[in-house]
Design a protein around this motif. Structure first.
Motif: not given
Length: 336
Positions: A231-252
């Motif tokens: 399975x794959x979940x995809x997230x795409x964000x535009x930003x300058x400077x380039x965005x950093x990503x973090x993933x959470x499930x509930x509060x973890x």
């Protein structure tokens, strides 16, 4: 020898009289069209003579260039043209510059009666940009002032064009200064300054304008995957400077390589990959995108074939708590 000296003196006096505007007698002088040349080219100044001419000379203001075939000018660029018709007494000025511009006189002595042919040399200079703003980086909402200066003869006109990140050029304004009020991210890109005066091809210089703005998530799609599948979940964000990503499930917060999960981030896209989906993996996930300008998040759901859906077709799970977003935001602020 005396006659030559007298002729030169007479020519000089004639030039002094002609240039300030003292009119010669009717039939004593002929006005030719202006001669226009581009800087760096050669200019040919022609003078018609006949068999009655006893003395002839070329003068520039009060300076004698040639008297007959004798060169008086010390400028090596000024030469007497040879192999011309008997009725022509012409000179050539090579590699013309703006200091050569001005009036020239071919002074002729015929039966002891002076005549002249007047020529005005006009030197054109291609437009050239001499000063332009450096590349600039600003935050969205700021004011930006760009400057571009150019020289040329005739005077150079300046046009600004915007080359957006999506490609294509768009006219912005004319003039040395370009002012962008409360700039938006859509106004980022390359700004071209084009100086032209129709003497030669336009001179073009460019300024890169970078606009910093907070992330906004443009793609966050929930996915249905059976147990045991990848399975794959995809997230795409535009930003300058380039965005950093973090993933959470509930509060973890989820970490790369833990519990059969892999996080791949490339450019403006982040993927949360499940190598072997289990029942415990189903649920609500939060993608968080952040940079120095701000933070945003989106909820993405991994669901199985039997998941219940709301009226919009979205699987029903408990939403992540408000405390999660608050915790992430505070952590983000402390980081920057």
């Amino acid at each position: 020898m005396c006659n030559s000296v007298c002729f030169i003196i007479l020519s000089w006096v004639f030039a002094v009289l002609v240039f300030p505007g003292v009119p010669a007698r009717s039939g004593d002088s002929a006005l030719k069209d202006n001669i226009t040349v581009r800087q760096g080219d050669s200019a040919v100044l022609k003078c018609s003579v006949d068999s009655k001419v006893s003395r002839v000379a070329w003068l520039n203001r009060t300076t004698i260039l040639f008297a007959g075939t004798e060169k008086w000018s010390l400028d090596p660029r000024v030469v007497l043209m040879e192999n011309t018709a008997i009725t022509e007494y012409s000179i050539r000025i090579e590699n013309v510059n703006i200091h050569d511009e001005g009036p020239y006189v071919c002074s002729i002595l015929t039966n002891k009666k002076p005549k002249s042919t007047k020529v005005h040399l006009i030197v054109q200079v291609p437009a050239k940009i001499t000063n332009i703003s450096k590349d600039v980086t600003v935050n969205e909402g700021s004011n930006v002032n760009l400057m571009c200066q150019a020289v040329g003869r005739p005077e150079a006109s300046i046009t600004w064009r915007h080359q957006s990140l999506r490609g294509g050029h768009k006219f912005v304004t004319e003039g040395e200064h370009l002012e962008l009020i409360s700039i938006t991210k859509e106004q980022s890109g390359i700004y071209e300054c084009m100086a032209s005066n129709d003497v030669s091809s336009s001179d073009i210089r460019r300024v890169q304008v970078t606009v910093n703005y907070p992330p906004f998530i443009s793609k966050a799609r929930s996915t249905g995957t059976p147990v045991g599948q990848r399975g794959v979940l995809q997230c795409e964000a535009s930003a300058v400077p380039r965005a950093d990503f973090e993933w959470y499930k509930e509060d973890r917060r989820l970490l790369n390589g833990i519990n059969g999960l892999k996080i791949e981030t490339q450019g403006k896209q982040s993927l949360l990959i499940f190598f072997n989906v289990s029942e415990e993996d189903y649920g609500n996930y939060t993608c968080v995108a952040m940079n120095t300008m701000g933070i945003t998040n989106a909820s993405i759901i991994l669901y199985g074939p039997g998941a219940m859906h709301d009226v919009n077709g979205t699987p029903i799970f408990r939403c992540c708590s408000f405390c999660l977003l608050l915790t992430i935001t505070l952590s983000h602020l402390l980081k920057f």
